[in-house]
Design an enzyme around this catalytic site. Structure first.
Site, PDB file in Angstrom:
ATOM      1  N   ASP A 206       2.141  -5.441 -13.953  1.00  0.00           N
ATOM      2  CA  ASP A 206       3.256  -6.387 -13.475  1.00  0.00           C
ATOM      3  C   ASP A 206       4.570  -5.652 -13.479  1.00  0.00           C
ATOM      4  O   ASP A 206       5.042  -4.898 -14.569  1.00  0.00           O
ATOM      5  CB  ASP A 206       3.248  -7.499 -14.588  1.00  0.00           C
ATOM      6  CG  ASP A 206       4.333  -8.612 -14.249  1.00  0.00           C
ATOM      7  OD1 ASP A 206       5.096  -8.367 -13.217  1.00  0.00           O
ATOM      8  OD2 ASP A 206       4.267  -9.587 -14.751  1.00  0.00           O
TER       9      ASP A 206
ATOM     10  N   ASP B  62       2.154  -1.552  -8.924  1.00  0.00           N
ATOM     11  CA  ASP B  62       1.737  -2.648  -8.113  1.00  0.00           C
ATOM     12  C   ASP B  62       0.074  -2.652  -8.896  1.00  0.00           C
ATOM     13  O   ASP B  62      -0.665  -1.873  -8.795  1.00  0.00           O
ATOM     14  CB  ASP B  62       1.620  -2.219  -6.563  1.00  0.00           C
ATOM     15  CG  ASP B  62       1.533  -3.649  -5.740  1.00  0.00           C
ATOM     16  OD1 ASP B  62       0.386  -4.249  -6.068  1.00  0.00           O
ATOM     17  OD2 ASP B  62       2.314  -3.884  -4.962  1.00  0.00           O
TER      18      ASP B  62
ATOM     19  N   LYS C 232      14.007 -12.741  -1.277  1.00  0.00           N
ATOM     20  CA  LYS C 232      13.408 -13.742  -0.285  1.00  0.00           C
ATOM     21  C   LYS C 232      14.396 -14.794   0.008  1.00  0.00           C
ATOM     22  O   LYS C 232      14.961 -15.270  -0.788  1.00  0.00           O
ATOM     23  CB  LYS C 232      11.960 -14.303  -0.832  1.00  0.00           C
ATOM     24  CG  LYS C 232      10.841 -13.312  -0.902  1.00  0.00           C
ATOM     25  CD  LYS C 232      10.063 -13.232   0.095  1.00  0.00           C
ATOM     26  CE  LYS C 232       9.487 -13.753   1.430  1.00  0.00           C
ATOM     27  NZ  LYS C 232       9.575 -13.296   2.739  1.00  0.00           N
TER      28      LYS C 232
ATOM     29  N   PRO D  75       0.867  -1.215  -0.018  1.00  0.00           N
ATOM     30  CA  PRO D  75      -0.139  -0.177  -0.095  1.00  0.00           C
ATOM     31  C   PRO D  75       0.947   1.495  -0.024  1.00  0.00           C
ATOM     32  O   PRO D  75       0.435   2.277  -0.109  1.00  0.00           O
ATOM     33  CB  PRO D  75      -0.784  -0.182   1.269  1.00  0.00           C
ATOM     34  CG  PRO D  75       0.106  -0.993   2.178  1.00  0.00           C
ATOM     35  CD  PRO D  75       1.044  -1.998   1.311  1.00  0.00           C
TER      36      PRO D  75
HETATM   37  C1  LIG Z   1       5.538  -6.798   0.747  1.00  0.00           C
HETATM   38  S1  LIG Z   1       4.468  -6.129  -0.188  1.00  0.00           S
HETATM   39  C2  LIG Z   1       4.835  -4.422  -0.551  1.00  0.00           C
HETATM   40  C3  LIG Z   1       4.872  -3.653   0.596  1.00  0.00           C
HETATM   41  C4  LIG Z   1       5.240  -2.241   0.318  1.00  0.00           C
HETATM   42  N1  LIG Z   1       6.766  -2.045   0.128  1.00  0.00           N
HETATM   43  C5  LIG Z   1       4.946  -1.283   1.490  1.00  0.00           C
HETATM   44  O1  LIG Z   1       5.881  -0.933   2.235  1.00  0.00           O
HETATM   45  O2  LIG Z   1       3.733  -0.787   1.804  1.00  0.00           O
HETATM   46  C6  LIG Z   1       4.413  -6.954  -1.812  1.00  0.00           C
HETATM   47  C7  LIG Z   1       3.833  -6.289  -2.968  1.00  0.00           C
HETATM   48  O3  LIG Z   1       4.115  -6.789  -4.159  1.00  0.00           O
HETATM   49  C8  LIG Z   1       3.226  -6.935  -5.154  1.00  0.00           C
HETATM   50  N2  LIG Z   1       3.667  -7.716  -6.320  1.00  0.00           N
HETATM   51  C9  LIG Z   1       3.994  -8.906  -6.142  1.00  0.00           C
HETATM   52  N3  LIG Z   1       4.274  -9.451  -7.454  1.00  0.00           N
HETATM   53  C10 LIG Z   1       4.167  -8.356  -8.061  1.00  0.00           C
HETATM   54  C11 LIG Z   1       4.428  -8.246  -9.519  1.00  0.00           C
HETATM   55  N4  LIG Z   1       4.553  -9.026 -10.505  1.00  0.00           N
HETATM   56  N5  LIG Z   1       4.201  -6.968 -10.207  1.00  0.00           N
HETATM   57  C12 LIG Z   1       3.785  -5.649  -9.257  1.00  0.00           C
HETATM   58  N6  LIG Z   1       3.677  -6.305  -8.108  1.00  0.00           N
HETATM   59  C13 LIG Z   1       3.834  -7.184  -7.386  1.00  0.00           C
HETATM   60  C14 LIG Z   1       2.008  -7.472  -4.192  1.00  0.00           C
HETATM   61  O4  LIG Z   1       0.716  -6.870  -5.129  1.00  0.00           O
HETATM   62  C15 LIG Z   1       2.369  -6.650  -2.978  1.00  0.00           C
HETATM   63  O5  LIG Z   1       1.628  -5.502  -2.786  1.00  0.00           O
END
Ligand SMILES: C[S@@+](CC[C@H](N)C(=O)[O-])C[C@H]1O[C@@H](n2cnc3c(N)ncnc32)[C@H](O)[C@@H]1O
EC number: 2.1.1.186
Length: 366
Positions: free
Chosen positions: A259, A239, A305, A221
């Site tokens: 993406d 995102d 990760k 978010p």
């Molecule tokens: C851990 S959360 C990020 C939290 C964010 N950094 C924050 O501080 O609020 C991971 C995010 O990565 C996004 N995500 C995962 N794979 C993705 C992709 N291929 N493209 C864009 N967003 C992606 C997910 O929708 C999720 O919102």
């Protein structure tokens, strides 16, 4: 016996131990490990006592991924009496060496937290006692060695030192950051800590400053975007998930719902790329090196990760992927990885090229 004592996140003792043992062996320093699961403390007992300082000189703490802080032991475990604790510690230290600073430390565990109250009470008299005995002085020896007191309980302490130029500035290597109430997620602290850790303060004005363009992949978010906005940057947040309205209202954020692996920056002058997508680390590592090599950003901070098993080896392999990509293009680069305090099952990486990026793919086609 002389040992190197390292602090890490509880649960990561194996990784921290494997890393120091490997990097010590590169410097022909050998010893054996002693670790207790979930204590957040690793002991590397050296075969040869003199080599503690060699190691501290030769391995930059910045190069250790899993160690937050470290020191070389000066004493064995000291049994503390109920009275005259200060005198007991001073006696065990002797007055051969002088130190410029004292750190009162405990393992980063629940018991350790309890113990830190006891440490706070003892800190003033201990400092006074050490000053009186001229063990703690203005300058200290060895370019301002830092004295560490690791309390294992109210009855046991180990004393040691680290070199001021090769130590964490934070007690136990833990920066205490305040969660900003306006930030939309707790993840915000990870990027805050990453900037603090990887970018020297005196370079913030040129490398972390207002007016810069930044891209945040996996932004929702918006905890990381918040840190960029807070520093006056213009941010493209990528995102499919929703971004916090408070961030959008700043006028500094463009939200692209797509993406992150397919996003191509429209602007030429993106300075920062940050990425917190929960994805396979190999994919993220490849994407990050491509952005840098194509000159699509100047610096990148991203998370990799950790797997359930073989965590140290996996990080080494992921970093090698990035190094190989850079080496193949013969560019100079800076690449550091750290298991930061606010990280859990991931490590944070900082990468930047120190020489111009090679010809971009588009240019090659034309
Ligand atoms: C851990 S959360 C990020 C939290 C964010 N950094 C924050 O501080 O609020 C991971 C995010 O990565 C996004 N995500 C995962 N794979 C993705 C992709 N291929 N493209 C864009 N967003 C992606 C997910 O929708 C999720 O919102």
């Amino acid at each position: 016996m002389t040992s190197i004592v390292l602090y890490c996140r509880p649960g990561f003792e194996k990784e921290c131990g494997a890393e120091i043992q490997e990097k010590a062996s590169w410097n022909e320093v050998y010893g054996y490990l002693q670790l207790t699961k979930n204590q957040g403390v690793v002991y590397f007992h050296l075969n040869n006592a003199e080599e503690g300082e060699v190691l501290m000189e030769k391995i930059p703490l910045r190069r250790l991924i899993f160690a937050r802080q470290w020191f070389v032991t000066v004493t064995e475990k000291i049994d503390l009496p109920d009275y005259n604790r200060v005198e007991t510690i001073c006696q065990a230290l002797g007055n051969e060496w002088q130190y410029a600073d004292l750190r009162m430390e405990t393992p980063d565990t629940n018991d350790g937290k309890e113990l830190s109250k006891f440490c706070r009470k003892l800190a003033v008299p201990l400092r006074q006692g050490l000053r009186k005995e001229k063990i703690l002085t203005e300058k200290g020896d060895k370019d301002g060695a830092v004295l560490h007191a690791l309390f294992l309980s109210g009855k046991e302490v180990i004393m040691g030192y680290s070199l001021a130029r090769n130590t964490s500035p934070h007690v136990m290597g833990i920066p205490r950051l305040k969660f900003p109430s306006a930030a939309p997620s707790r993840s915000t602290l990870k990027l805050d800590e990453a900037f603090l850790h990887f970018i020297p303060r005196n370079e913030w004005e040129t490398r972390l400053t207002s007016g810069m363009n930044a891209v945040d992949l996996g932004a929702a978010p918006g905890g990381w975007t918040y840190q960029l906005v807070r520093r006056g940057m213009m941010v493209t947040s990528v995102d499919n998930g929703p971004m916090a309205e408070s961030l959008m209202a700043t006028g500094q954020v463009k939200h692209r719902t797509m993406d992150g692996f397919k996003y191509v920056p429209q602007k030429q002058n993106v300075y920062w790329l940050v990425c917190d997508m929960i994805e396979k680390p190999q994919r993220v590592a490849k994407l990050m090196s491509e952005w840098l090599l194509k000159g699509q950003c100047q610096e990148a901070i991203f998370n990799l990760k950790l797997p359930m098993k073989g965590r140290y080896q996996q990080v080494v392999d992921d970093l090698q992927t990035i190094k190989d990509a850079f080496s193949a293009h013969k560019v100079k680069y800076e690449l550091y990885a750290k298991h930061l305090y606010y990280d859990r099952e991931e490590v944070t990486v900082h990468a930047r090229l120190l020489s111009p990026p090679p010809v971009t793919l588009d240019e090659r086609k034309s």
